[in-house]
Design a protein around this motif. Sequence first.
Motif, mmCIF file in Angstrom:
data_model
loop_
_atom_site.group_PDB
_atom_site.id
_atom_site.type_symbol
_atom_site.label_atom_id
_atom_site.label_comp_id
_atom_site.label_asym_id
_atom_site.label_seq_id
_atom_site.Cartn_x
_atom_site.Cartn_y
_atom_site.Cartn_z
ATOM 1 N N GLU A 27 -8.512 5.883 -5.845
ATOM 2 C CA GLU A 27 -9.261 4.778 -5.254
ATOM 3 C C GLU A 27 -8.944 3.457 -5.967
ATOM 4 N N ALA A 28 -8.678 3.532 -7.270
ATOM 5 C CA ALA A 28 -8.255 2.328 -7.999
ATOM 6 C C ALA A 28 -6.904 1.849 -7.482
ATOM 7 N N LEU A 29 -6.002 2.790 -7.256
ATOM 8 C CA LEU A 29 -4.677 2.407 -6.771
ATOM 9 C C LEU A 29 -4.752 1.857 -5.346
ATOM 10 N N HIS A 30 -5.582 2.477 -4.523
ATOM 11 C CA HIS A 30 -5.778 1.989 -3.160
ATOM 12 C C HIS A 30 -6.374 0.573 -3.173
ATOM 13 N N ALA A 31 -7.332 0.340 -4.072
ATOM 14 C CA ALA A 31 -7.947 -0.985 -4.171
ATOM 15 C C ALA A 31 -6.914 -2.027 -4.575
ATOM 16 N N TYR A 32 -6.058 -1.681 -5.540
ATOM 17 C CA TYR A 32 -4.975 -2.605 -5.921
ATOM 18 C C TYR A 32 -4.113 -2.957 -4.718
ATOM 19 N N SER A 33 -3.774 -1.961 -3.914
ATOM 20 C CA SER A 33 -2.893 -2.220 -2.768
ATOM 21 C C SER A 33 -3.546 -3.165 -1.768
ATOM 22 N N LEU A 34 -4.860 -3.059 -1.609
ATOM 23 C CA LEU A 34 -5.574 -3.942 -0.678
ATOM 24 C C LEU A 34 -5.628 -5.370 -1.204
ATOM 25 N N VAL A 35 -5.893 -5.519 -2.506
ATOM 26 C CA VAL A 35 -5.951 -6.854 -3.110
ATOM 27 C C VAL A 35 -4.623 -7.577 -2.934
ATOM 28 N N HIS A 36 -3.538 -6.885 -3.208
ATOM 29 C CA HIS A 36 -2.223 -7.506 -3.081
ATOM 30 C C HIS A 36 -1.845 -7.695 -1.611
ATOM 31 N N ASP A 37 -2.196 -6.757 -0.766
ATOM 32 C CA ASP A 37 -1.867 -6.857 0.656
ATOM 33 C C ASP A 37 -2.555 -8.054 1.301
ATOM 34 N N LEU A 40 -3.097 -10.955 -0.073
ATOM 35 C CA LEU A 40 -2.629 -12.227 -0.619
ATOM 36 C C LEU A 40 -1.908 -13.090 0.439
ATOM 37 N N PRO A 41 -1.923 -14.395 0.279
ATOM 38 C CA PRO A 41 -1.243 -15.280 1.244
ATOM 39 C C PRO A 41 0.237 -14.972 1.422
ATOM 40 N N CYS A 42 0.901 -14.482 0.363
ATOM 41 C CA CYS A 42 2.327 -14.175 0.475
ATOM 42 C C CYS A 42 2.587 -12.879 1.228
ATOM 43 N N MET A 43 1.534 -12.128 1.534
ATOM 44 C CA MET A 43 1.695 -10.886 2.295
ATOM 45 C C MET A 43 0.962 -11.002 3.625
ATOM 46 N N ASP A 44 -0.196 -10.343 3.773
ATOM 47 C CA ASP A 44 -0.887 -10.388 5.073
ATOM 48 C C ASP A 44 -1.776 -11.619 5.251
ATOM 49 N N ASP A 45 -2.091 -12.300 4.145
ATOM 50 C CA ASP A 45 -2.891 -13.530 4.181
ATOM 51 C C ASP A 45 -4.214 -13.309 4.906
ATOM 52 N N ASP A 46 -5.017 -12.374 4.367
ATOM 53 C CA ASP A 46 -6.332 -12.091 4.945
ATOM 54 C C ASP A 46 -7.421 -12.707 4.086
ATOM 55 N N ARG A 73 -12.292 -8.759 3.766
ATOM 56 C CA ARG A 73 -12.049 -7.334 3.511
ATOM 57 C C ARG A 73 -13.402 -6.665 3.326
ATOM 58 N N ARG A 74 -13.666 -5.623 4.102
ATOM 59 C CA ARG A 74 -14.945 -4.907 4.040
ATOM 60 C C ARG A 74 -16.133 -5.850 4.243
ATOM 61 N N GLY A 75 -15.907 -6.872 5.078
ATOM 62 C CA GLY A 75 -16.972 -7.800 5.413
ATOM 63 C C GLY A 75 -17.258 -8.854 4.368
ATOM 64 N N ARG A 76 -16.410 -8.954 3.339
ATOM 65 C CA ARG A 76 -16.619 -9.929 2.264
ATOM 66 C C ARG A 76 -15.336 -10.711 2.027
ATOM 67 N N PRO A 77 -15.445 -11.882 1.389
ATOM 68 C CA PRO A 77 -14.220 -12.637 1.084
ATOM 69 C C PRO A 77 -13.256 -11.805 0.244
ATOM 70 N N THR A 78 -11.974 -11.920 0.518
ATOM 71 C CA THR A 78 -10.980 -11.213 -0.280
ATOM 72 C C THR A 78 -10.934 -11.814 -1.682
ATOM 73 N N ALA A 127 7.176 -2.908 2.327
ATOM 74 C CA ALA A 127 8.404 -3.712 2.442
ATOM 75 C C ALA A 127 8.977 -3.637 3.852
ATOM 76 N N LEU A 128 8.960 -2.450 4.436
ATOM 77 C CA LEU A 128 9.434 -2.290 5.811
ATOM 78 C C LEU A 128 8.555 -3.073 6.783
ATOM 79 N N ASP A 129 7.263 -3.098 6.498
ATOM 80 C CA ASP A 129 6.319 -3.825 7.348
ATOM 81 C C ASP A 129 6.591 -5.328 7.288
ATOM 82 N N MET A 130 6.827 -5.842 6.088
ATOM 83 C CA MET A 130 7.111 -7.273 5.937
ATOM 84 C C MET A 130 8.444 -7.639 6.593
ATOM 85 N N ALA A 131 9.437 -6.758 6.446
ATOM 86 C CA ALA A 131 10.739 -7.020 7.056
ATOM 87 C C ALA A 131 10.632 -7.055 8.580
ATOM 88 N N ALA A 132 9.730 -6.242 9.124
ATOM 89 C CA ALA A 132 9.569 -6.177 10.576
ATOM 90 C C ALA A 132 9.045 -7.485 11.155
#
Length: 288
Positions: free
Chosen positions: A70-80, A82-88, A91-96, A153-158
């Motif tokens: 769950e810690a690793l999953h949380a890290y992936s969401l925090v980075h995902d 970010l403005p340089c990635m999905d720019d959301d 998350r879970r109804g609260r500010p990222t 990475a494949l998702d960003m390339a797409a």
Amino acid sequence: MFKEILAQDAARIQAQFDLVLSALDELDVTRAMAYTTQGGKRLRGFLVMESARMYGIDATQAIWPAVGIEALHAYSLVHDDLPCMDDDDLRRGRPTVHVKWDEGTAVMAGDALQTLAFELCTRPEVGNAEIRAELALTLAKASGAQGMVLGQALDMAAETAAAPLTLEQITTLQAGKTGALIEWSACAGARLAQADPEPLRQYAQALGLAFQIADDILDVEGDAEKAGKRLQKDAEAGKATFVSLLGLNAAKSRAVELVDQACAALDGYGAKAETLKDAARFVIARDS
């Protein structure tokens, strides 16, 4: 019954998170870590706990890799997010994290959560040195350039590709981005017991794909308030999804087929696997 077990495991994982994080210095980065590890379904942690129960592994042993994933999953969401990635910004109804604090804090909080995952999976309470090494090695593969990061990475390339992804390509992408951590979680119980994880791997591969198809369906017809995030971003960006490639009804049918495959993979465990089968049914029936 399944939802009660899921809720109980989520509460136990949260309590363990709170205990672990309370030992850290009070800084923005640790506050951000605590913030982003609150809430969520805890499906990955549940899969660790339930697969361990199926093998008779005590919860005091299984809780560490459950919190770790769950810690690793949380890290992936925090980075995902970010403005340089999905720019959301939600998350879970609260500010990222980068919105509530700043980008630097978000990057560091994600980094710290990633390393915390490996610390938790290699605690002495987890098992002997062989078990801990196997959990760490397989988590590294599942989360890095052979698994989740590859999928990202494949998702960003797409996003800048000349043509939308094919069904085969998007299946490969999601097997990494979403499926790899789900597979690791479901196989954790067998690894804790030093047993063959293959049936659980087959279960998890079908489960992970069904989970992503359900996400794509929710993105089209879900409720943004229940989801706690913006919906229909993929459609707005012109990205290929299982729904855009298969159509809504065919995507729903494919998800049901995958759940049936997941359940069949567990038949050898008998009644002990009923809760994991219920989990597979849950992933395509959820509304968030």
